[in-house]
Structures are given as structure tokens and as C-alpha cells.
Design an enzyme around this catalytic site. Sequence first.
Site, PDB file in Angstrom:
ATOM      1  N   TYR A  64     -53.409  18.537 -22.066  1.00 18.14           N
ATOM      2  CA  TYR A  64     -54.387  18.768 -22.484  1.00 18.14           C
ATOM      3  C   TYR A  64     -55.351  17.937 -22.891  1.00 18.14           C
ATOM      4  O   TYR A  64     -56.103  16.721 -22.818  1.00 18.14           O
ATOM      5  CB  TYR A  64     -53.634  18.825 -24.711  1.00 18.14           C
ATOM      6  CG  TYR A  64     -52.877  20.258 -24.678  1.00 18.14           C
ATOM      7  CD1 TYR A  64     -53.789  21.595 -24.637  1.00 18.14           C
ATOM      8  CD2 TYR A  64     -51.947  20.074 -25.122  1.00 18.14           C
ATOM      9  CE1 TYR A  64     -52.697  22.938 -24.460  1.00 18.14           C
ATOM     10  CE2 TYR A  64     -51.002  21.108 -25.608  1.00 18.14           C
ATOM     11  CZ  TYR A  64     -51.039  22.253 -24.922  1.00 18.14           C
ATOM     12  OH  TYR A  64     -50.486  23.375 -25.149  1.00 18.14           O
ATOM     13  N   LYS A 118     -34.374   5.247 -49.702  1.00 20.43           N
ATOM     14  CA  LYS A 118     -35.075   6.836 -50.406  1.00 20.43           C
ATOM     15  C   LYS A 118     -36.136   7.472 -48.677  1.00 20.43           C
ATOM     16  O   LYS A 118     -35.592   7.030 -47.288  1.00 20.43           O
ATOM     17  CB  LYS A 118     -36.878   6.174 -51.275  1.00 20.43           C
ATOM     18  CG  LYS A 118     -37.990   5.266 -50.345  1.00 20.43           C
ATOM     19  CD  LYS A 118     -38.479   4.260 -50.847  1.00 20.43           C
ATOM     20  CE  LYS A 118     -39.477   3.349 -50.082  1.00 20.43           C
ATOM     21  NZ  LYS A 118     -40.134   2.529 -51.125  1.00 20.43           N
TER      22      LYS A 118
HETATM   23  C1  PLP Z   1     -40.154   1.165 -51.064  1.00 17.65           C
HETATM   24  C2  PLP Z   1     -40.239   0.446 -51.815  1.00 17.65           C
HETATM   25  C3  PLP Z   1     -39.501  -1.066 -51.600  1.00 17.65           C
HETATM   26  C4  PLP Z   1     -38.916  -1.260 -49.920  1.00 17.65           C
HETATM   27  O1  PLP Z   1     -40.402  -1.794 -49.185  1.00 17.65           O
HETATM   28  P1  PLP Z   1     -39.566  -1.978 -47.400  1.00 17.65           P
HETATM   29  O2  PLP Z   1     -41.088  -2.440 -47.450  1.00 17.65           O
HETATM   30  O3  PLP Z   1     -39.555  -1.233 -46.962  1.00 17.65           O
HETATM   31  O4  PLP Z   1     -38.890  -2.943 -47.754  1.00 17.65           O
HETATM   32  C5  PLP Z   1     -39.046  -1.775 -52.748  1.00 17.65           C
HETATM   33  N1  PLP Z   1     -39.883  -1.503 -53.623  1.00 17.65           N
HETATM   34  C6  PLP Z   1     -40.346  -0.251 -53.840  1.00 17.65           C
HETATM   35  C7  PLP Z   1     -40.857  -0.195 -54.848  1.00 17.65           C
HETATM   36  C8  PLP Z   1     -40.409   0.451 -52.838  1.00 17.65           C
HETATM   37  O5  PLP Z   1     -41.474   1.761 -53.231  1.00 17.65           O
END
Ligand code: PLP
Length: 374
Positions: free
Chosen positions: A262, A43
Amino acid sequence: MAKSFPQIDFTGASLTIDLNALVANWRALSAHAPNSECAAVVKADAYGCGITPVSNALFAAGCRTFFVAHISEAAKIRAEHQDAIIYILNGLLPGTSRVYAAGNFRPVLGSMPELEEWRAFCHADDWTGEAALHVDTGMQRLGLSLAEAASLVQEQGALPASVTLLMSHLASADDPSNGLNAKQIGRFRELRELFPNLRGSLANSSGVFLGPDTHHDVLRPGVALYGVNPTPGHVNPMRPVVRLDATIVQVREVSEGETVGYGGAWGTSRPSRIAIISLGYADGFPRAAGSSRQQTGADAMIHGHRCPLAGRVSMDLIAIDVTDLPDGKVKRGDIASLVNDEIDLDEVASHAKTIGYEVLTRLGQRYRRVYIGG
Ligand SMILES: *Cc1c(COP(=O)(O)O)cnc(C)c1O
């Protein structure tokens, strides 16, 4: 990671993604749970690393199951791989069942209304494509409640036969001492007894390292694939995947007692040499990782030496204190590296009071992207 610095072009900074290290991480996670299938969570543009190159490299290595958050992300994988299995974690948005069927995407059904809408669609359109059922075991984000899940068992036909995967998500797998893990593991075990015909999936990256009780049939690692440490406080078992380099655009001499950047938040306590690099928070580097008189910030590697950030991170520029390097060593056009084999994403995150996940997924689209291997 490749030892030589990548060539920089006019973008000012480059993000190098080592697909060989990514594949090695996927294999290492697979080996950790040899009786489970290791999927990949890709994702958010594969956590900012590029969903197409990342999923192509993993597919070539034998990975067949991918988890994304959105339909648009699923479509990018489907365009390349007709036989990839693609689950959409954010579930079924209202009225989108046809899109799922057209792409042969599998919704992760996370509420009773979603389940109902999917069941009606499958019935009306004779669609037999598979889906997952997400049941909440303690995260209170997505997923049916335990009582709703139990009700599906009572009622004949409430769960379509095309639902083949039972899923839940751990809320604190990165902290093995948290009692919530045992609670979720126990609840998930009971759920599996309720649905003995479904495959099971519980572990994210850190979950893989909680031991065999979390492994079940399908692992869902995300962040560990990209090199972030899934075992905080312990040696990182993953290989670094990303490297962030920026060009030094000028080197200036600054007298003692001047402020830099800054707000004049940081100042020189000796005659200093400051390198200015072409990278800032607009590129996704966290502004909170800058330094002030009160707080040391992140480091950059220049010619193999750690050098501290000097003052606040600007939108497009960062100042770095290179006074400790020999005279004439640092020149305009040299490279400063903000993330590399030595300075990992978790270290940058700790200076910015956030987590490696956020630093990684925010690394922007402004860089030149360079891929190694794959
Ligand atoms: C994002 C996500 C993962 C992966 O999680 P990580 O901690 O990045 O390994 C797995 N399952 C679900 C439901 C998620 O939303």
C-alpha cells in the site's frame, strides 16, 4: 522456548506461549526479593497470554495471589481456584460490593467514595472479606491522596479492620534515574508508618529491580512474567514466553524499481524475492512496524535468518524481503517468525514506536494458540 516450529493450522498464524518459561520468570522474580511474596498480575487476559492457562500454571507453581483489573477477570480465576487470593485493581464499581463478596474478591479501594461504599456494605452484610487500600504517591491515577489517607488514621473506625494491604503504584520504575522513584518510595515508607498493621505492596515488574526499598511484603509483577524486559537498556533478565509464527502463502519475484504494498511506500532497488505471510494488523501486529524508503521496519526470522519487512503492514498480510536467502530456500508453506527468542517484543515495539506491553497485549485472538508446558 521449544526449538521446533509449532504446527500451523488454517488460522495462518500461531501464538506459542511457553508456560514453563512463564513459571521460571515468576520464580526468578520471587528469588529477587526472597522476603516478599511474589503475586502475579494477570489483567487483560494475562497480557494477552490467556488468563486461565497462565493462572493455572502459576498456581501450580505456588503462586497464591493474583491481581486483575475487572470482576470478569477475577471470576475466571475463581472458577479454577477456590483458595486463590484475587485483588481487583480497578477498585469497586458502584453497587458491586455483593459481587465481590460472592466471589470472595478483594477490591483495591482507590478513593474515599469506594472506601465508604465498601465499609457500609461490610457493616450491613456482616462481610469480613479482606480488601486493599490504594494510596497515590505520585501517579495521580487511582488512590487516595496522602491527606485523605492521613485522615483515616485520625478517625476511629474510618478504616475497616478487613483492609489488610496498603498499596501504591510506581509511575516510572522502568527509568531508575527518574527522581519520581525516590519520591514515591519515601512517601510509601511514611504511609507504612501511618498504617503499621497493614502489609505493603509497591513494586510492579520494573519496581522489583529498583532494589529492596520497593519490595515490601507483596510484589506485583505483570509484564516481566510474560518476558518483556523490566530493565530497559540492560540485558533482559526474563526468559521469552511468547513466539509468533505465520505461514508464507506465496513467494514472488519482483523486478528492480517496483514498489511493494500500500502507498508504494517501499520499493526494490535490485531484483528481489518477496515472501507474503498470512498475518497483519488485524491480528494485532502493529501497522507502525512496517517499512518505507525512509524507515526500516521490523524483521522476521525465516530459516534462521533475519529478513526485513517490505513496505506497509496490511490487514491480513505482510511482505518480507527474502532476497538475501539462497535461491529456492524459501517456499510457500514455510514459516516466518515475527516474535521469538531472537526478536523480542521490545524490538518489535521499538519499530512501532510503542512499548512491549502494547505489542504483547494486542496480540490478537485470531491466532491459533499453542501452550507449551504448564
Ligand atoms: C498493571 C499493574 C501492575 C503490573 O505492572 P507491570 O509493569 O506489568 O509489572 C502492578 N500494579 C498495578 C496497580 C497495575 O495497574
